[in-house]
Design a protein around this motif. Sequence first.
Motif, short mmCIF file in Angstrom:
data_model
loop_
_atom_site.label_atom_id
_atom_site.label_comp_id
_atom_site.label_asym_id
_atom_site.label_seq_id
_atom_site.Cartn_x
_atom_site.Cartn_y
_atom_site.Cartn_z
N CYS A 60 44.73 -99.30 35.97
CA CYS A 60 45.21 -99.56 34.71
C CYS A 60 46.06 -100.84 34.83
O CYS A 60 46.62 -100.99 35.67
N GLN A 61 46.05 -101.65 33.64
CA GLN A 61 46.70 -102.99 33.52
C GLN A 61 47.10 -103.06 32.25
O GLN A 61 46.07 -103.09 31.62
N PRO A 62 48.26 -103.47 31.82
CA PRO A 62 48.32 -104.23 30.52
C PRO A 62 47.93 -105.40 30.30
O PRO A 62 48.11 -106.37 31.25
N ILE A 63 47.27 -105.70 29.22
CA ILE A 63 47.05 -107.00 28.57
C ILE A 63 48.12 -107.23 27.48
O ILE A 63 47.50 -106.75 26.27
N TYR A 64 48.82 -107.68 27.33
CA TYR A 64 50.04 -107.98 26.20
C TYR A 64 49.56 -108.59 25.20
O TYR A 64 48.64 -109.60 25.42
N ASN A 65 50.04 -108.20 23.99
CA ASN A 65 49.87 -108.93 22.72
C ASN A 65 50.20 -110.59 23.08
O ASN A 65 51.13 -110.62 23.95
N ALA A 66 49.82 -111.20 22.33
CA ALA A 66 50.04 -112.72 22.28
C ALA A 66 50.01 -113.60 20.91
O ALA A 66 49.92 -112.96 19.96
N SER A 89 56.74 -103.22 25.25
CA SER A 89 55.51 -103.14 24.22
C SER A 89 55.44 -104.05 23.27
O SER A 89 55.80 -103.58 22.11
N PRO A 90 55.60 -105.34 23.45
CA PRO A 90 55.92 -106.23 22.44
C PRO A 90 54.96 -106.00 21.26
O PRO A 90 53.54 -106.37 21.55
N PRO A 91 55.18 -105.68 20.32
CA PRO A 91 54.09 -105.75 19.01
C PRO A 91 53.47 -107.03 18.67
O PRO A 91 54.01 -108.03 18.90
#
Length: 364
Positions: A164-170, A272-274
């Motif tokens: 499991c790994q986050p790939i954040y918004n950008a 968790s930046p939208p």
Amino acid sequence: MKLNIAFFGSSLVSSYWNGAATYYRGIIRALAERGHTVTFYEPDAFDRQKHRDMEDPSWARVRVYQPTEEAALAQLKEAAKADIVVKASGVGVLDEWLEQAVLEYCGDSTTIFWDVDAPATLARVKENANDPFRELIPEYDMVLTYGGGNPVIDEYTKLGAQYCQPIYNALDPSTHHPVEPDSRFSSALLGFLGNRLPDREARVKEFFFKPAQQLHDKQFLLGGSGWEDVAQTIPNLDYAGHIYTRDHNAFNCSPLAVLNINRDSMAATGFSPPTRVFEAAGAAACLIMDYWQGVEQFLEPDTEVLVARNGDEVTAHLQNLSVERAKSIGQAARARVLAEHTYSHRAEQFEQIMKAERTSRAYV
């Protein structure tokens, strides 16, 4: 390593009741620019096709299917030829069926569950021991999320996720960037853009409606679907309704400041930046954000973003905000996200993850 990727999600071509659209577009466009091929499969549902805000893009194939198991199965059989098959959370139609069917029909591909609302998904699974997705988590080759940090990684690992790994918004600088103020939006002191959702509404009342009522001699601007009845009760609130993606830059660049408000689960989890955060920063808007853990990983409070823990703090920020300071904060935010948080950065991260996954497969 050029990959053929099949992606089942809510919609790529319509942002109508579809907050994940910007995220999908940014990731997929950046992957295409790096030479990968992506086919996006989306159901014809919720009138999204009637409210398209883009034509089929040159950087992805779009397959729109009827919201039936028979139609979805035909798409799955085509998708099974891909190197990678992604099932995103929140497709909105046949989600449980698709989660199982991707594993059943696409087992020769690398299967990814891409969770664009991990806090909500994990809360649902934890509350219901019989949730059918719980048993499927270990069957996917990996889980990717668009936020959540270590708390989300730990929870998915406990549930048996192989990886499991986050790939954040950008930010996609080609779509979100500074523009001239628009007269439709420029009279406002503060703007907020977000659809009305049950787990967001209380926070909108606290962080947006309360300051509007406290600063009753100033204009406030509200965009998003579902707020008609509330908007009528606040005299100094302009309600713009649904704002198409093409107008997001104007919306962000016109008021003195714009506000982002997390949903309950996102705020509680943190990290968790939208999407809206990066849209606003990319437009060099002065952003006021409700507090959540990890915000400084993306933007530095007081210099690149203003952070508030309640509505009174939003009001205080607005009372002390000059045009010059708003401009300085917006420009600093844009510089930060261009340097560290574009979808090109995220696509590179995805490639590194897939390279490691393929290397590990070679040694099995």
